[in-house]
Motif scaffolding. Sequence first.
Motif, PDB file in Angstrom:
ATOM      1  N   GLY A  73     -28.081   1.244  17.509  1.00  0.00           N
ATOM      2  CA  GLY A  73     -27.818   0.426  18.687  1.00  0.00           C
ATOM      3  C   GLY A  73     -26.908   1.157  19.648  1.00  0.00           C
ATOM      4  O   GLY A  73     -26.045   1.947  19.227  1.00  0.00           O
ATOM      5  N   ARG A  74     -27.077   0.895  20.928  1.00  0.00           N
ATOM      6  CA  ARG A  74     -26.340   1.662  21.926  1.00  0.00           C
ATOM      7  C   ARG A  74     -25.275   0.835  22.654  1.00  0.00           C
ATOM      8  O   ARG A  74     -24.637   1.318  23.591  1.00  0.00           O
ATOM      9  N   GLU A  75     -25.085  -0.419  22.266  1.00  0.00           N
ATOM     10  CA  GLU A  75     -24.089  -1.247  22.954  1.00  0.00           C
ATOM     11  C   GLU A  75     -22.691  -0.658  22.870  1.00  0.00           C
ATOM     12  O   GLU A  75     -21.914  -0.744  23.818  1.00  0.00           O
ATOM     13  N   GLU A  76     -22.354  -0.068  21.735  1.00  0.00           N
ATOM     14  CA  GLU A  76     -21.018   0.527  21.581  1.00  0.00           C
ATOM     15  C   GLU A  76     -20.818   1.671  22.571  1.00  0.00           C
ATOM     16  O   GLU A  76     -19.771   1.777  23.225  1.00  0.00           O
ATOM     17  N   LEU A  77     -21.825   2.528  22.703  1.00  0.00           N
ATOM     18  CA  LEU A  77     -21.718   3.696  23.579  1.00  0.00           C
ATOM     19  C   LEU A  77     -21.774   3.323  25.053  1.00  0.00           C
ATOM     20  O   LEU A  77     -21.038   3.892  25.876  1.00  0.00           O
ATOM     21  N   GLU A  78     -22.635   2.383  25.389  1.00  0.00           N
ATOM     22  CA  GLU A  78     -22.915   2.109  26.802  1.00  0.00           C
ATOM     23  C   GLU A  78     -22.088   0.969  27.382  1.00  0.00           C
ATOM     24  O   GLU A  78     -21.902   0.902  28.607  1.00  0.00           O
ATOM     25  N   ILE A  79     -21.592   0.059  26.527  1.00  0.00           N
ATOM     26  CA  ILE A  79     -20.892  -1.130  27.039  1.00  0.00           C
ATOM     27  C   ILE A  79     -19.467  -1.226  26.490  1.00  0.00           C
ATOM     28  O   ILE A  79     -18.497  -1.296  27.248  1.00  0.00           O
TER      29      ILE A  79
ATOM     30  N   LEU B 267     -14.081  -4.932  17.345  1.00  0.00           N
ATOM     31  CA  LEU B 267     -15.211  -4.627  16.481  1.00  0.00           C
ATOM     32  C   LEU B 267     -16.429  -4.231  17.304  1.00  0.00           C
ATOM     33  O   LEU B 267     -16.615  -4.695  18.427  1.00  0.00           O
ATOM     34  N   GLY B 268     -17.273  -3.389  16.713  1.00  0.00           N
ATOM     35  CA  GLY B 268     -18.551  -3.084  17.328  1.00  0.00           C
ATOM     36  C   GLY B 268     -19.533  -4.216  17.123  1.00  0.00           C
ATOM     37  O   GLY B 268     -19.316  -5.122  16.305  1.00  0.00           O
ATOM     38  N   LEU B 269     -20.630  -4.177  17.852  1.00  0.00           N
ATOM     39  CA  LEU B 269     -21.664  -5.201  17.709  1.00  0.00           C
ATOM     40  C   LEU B 269     -22.603  -4.896  16.547  1.00  0.00           C
ATOM     41  O   LEU B 269     -22.981  -5.792  15.782  1.00  0.00           O
ATOM     42  N   ASN B 270     -22.959  -3.637  16.387  1.00  0.00           N
ATOM     43  CA  ASN B 270     -23.974  -3.236  15.425  1.00  0.00           C
ATOM     44  C   ASN B 270     -23.359  -2.752  14.110  1.00  0.00           C
ATOM     45  O   ASN B 270     -22.167  -2.444  14.057  1.00  0.00           O
ATOM     46  N   PRO B 271     -24.154  -2.686  13.043  1.00  0.00           N
ATOM     47  CA  PRO B 271     -23.649  -2.109  11.799  1.00  0.00           C
ATOM     48  C   PRO B 271     -23.086  -0.710  12.034  1.00  0.00           C
ATOM     49  O   PRO B 271     -23.637   0.084  12.803  1.00  0.00           O
ATOM     50  N   HIS B 272     -21.960  -0.419  11.395  1.00  0.00           N
ATOM     51  CA  HIS B 272     -21.288   0.877  11.520  1.00  0.00           C
ATOM     52  C   HIS B 272     -20.980   1.212  12.976  1.00  0.00           C
ATOM     53  O   HIS B 272     -20.943   2.381  13.361  1.00  0.00           O
ATOM     54  N   ALA B 273     -20.733   0.162  13.773  1.00  0.00           N
ATOM     55  CA  ALA B 273     -20.422   0.335  15.196  1.00  0.00           C
ATOM     56  C   ALA B 273     -21.468   1.189  15.899  1.00  0.00           C
ATOM     57  O   ALA B 273     -21.166   1.995  16.773  1.00  0.00           O
ATOM     58  N   GLY B 274     -22.725   0.994  15.503  1.00  0.00           N
ATOM     59  CA  GLY B 274     -23.841   1.666  16.171  1.00  0.00           C
ATOM     60  C   GLY B 274     -24.212   3.018  15.611  1.00  0.00           C
ATOM     61  O   GLY B 274     -25.233   3.588  15.996  1.00  0.00           O
ATOM     62  N   GLU B 275     -23.406   3.561  14.698  1.00  0.00           N
ATOM     63  CA  GLU B 275     -23.706   4.861  14.072  1.00  0.00           C
ATOM     64  C   GLU B 275     -24.057   5.921  15.117  1.00  0.00           C
ATOM     65  O   GLU B 275     -25.088   6.597  15.066  1.00  0.00           O
ATOM     66  N   GLY B 276     -23.170   6.024  16.137  1.00  0.00           N
ATOM     67  CA  GLY B 276     -23.380   7.046  17.155  1.00  0.00           C
ATOM     68  C   GLY B 276     -24.630   6.846  17.986  1.00  0.00           C
ATOM     69  O   GLY B 276     -25.174   7.811  18.529  1.00  0.00           O
ATOM     70  N   GLY B 277     -25.069   5.601  18.102  1.00  0.00           N
ATOM     71  CA  GLY B 277     -26.254   5.301  18.895  1.00  0.00           C
ATOM     72  C   GLY B 277     -27.526   5.174  18.091  1.00  0.00           C
ATOM     73  O   GLY B 277     -28.554   4.727  18.625  1.00  0.00           O
ATOM     74  N   HIS B 278     -27.507   5.505  16.823  1.00  0.00           N
ATOM     75  CA  HIS B 278     -28.707   5.425  15.995  1.00  0.00           C
ATOM     76  C   HIS B 278     -29.014   4.001  15.542  1.00  0.00           C
ATOM     77  O   HIS B 278     -30.156   3.704  15.171  1.00  0.00           O
TER      78      HIS B 278
END
Length: 329
Positions: free
Chosen positions: A218-224, A205-216
């Motif tokens: 939260g960026r944890e999904e993209l960067e970590i 699972l991602g950390l943020n709602p909608h797995a970060g929505e492409g960075g919009h």
Amino acid sequence: MAKLPRLAVTLGEPAGIGPELAVRLAHSDIAADLVLIGDADLLAATATHLGEPIDLTAYDPGTTLSARGRGAARLLDQRLAAPATPGRVDAGNGRAVLATLARAADGCLSGEFDAVMTLPVHKGVINDAGIAFSGHTEFFADRSGSAVLMLLVAGDLRVALATTHLPLRSVPDAISPPRLAARLRLLHAGLRRDFGIAAPRIAVLGLNPHAGEGGHLGREELEIIAPTLARLREEGLDLDGPLSADTAFVPERRARYDAYFAMYHDQGLPVLKALGFGGGVNVSLGLPFVRTSVDHGVALDIAGTGRAEAGSTLAAAQLALAIAARRQP
């Protein structure tokens, strides 16, 4: 006749429902040499109150059993500092509760016990006794010097946690590539060793709602998270994600995965407990011994009433024995 596997059972918070559940476990037909670790007077009083007499014999580690009668168990007596009253916690008993956990862990490490099943403790009471304590999982990890992963199991649904008992504001800082990689490796290895799944497929699972929505969002999904998953896939782990948590557990998707990996406690566990409460099991992956626990707390509001349901207790004991058998050479 073959000897029964020896299952240590810690009673947990003496003012909670743990003692009642231990009595009910003794009255089940589970094929184990049950060694209850707790206060003899408390167990006797609980059995009398429930109207379910229990046949307790003193535990002798040099004696093995090939059979156990219903209502029978062995007792490793660990005395409380003060008499326990159902529903009324006493910080004076905090150290005695921890002593039962230490005895069970040490017995498992030495090979004296085949597994341990823990009944729920009250973290606040132990901390009020002046002992920093965040949970069973962390205690056994420290006691054994192991890296441990919390996995909750309810039927075919399995949910592991990247972080456990942390304040929510501390979670993002704890989501690091080394932590994620270590825990996902533990989950992959544990599913293979303890559940017999040759090639586990894991939903992350991602950390943020909608797995970060492409960075919009939260960026944890993209960067970590995503880069860590990519590296682990190169090691051969079958990982899907990072996924948006709000749709990851729909039935069609649940059928695809052997386990879920959630970023924090209240991201994955509400789903598992909603679907399987009363029959769920907490498993500590990564320990050098088998440890399971119930999926609920001490239930002070119903302690002493006889209304405690033993479904999770029986499931935890059965899973502990199944994993212990699978680990046999």
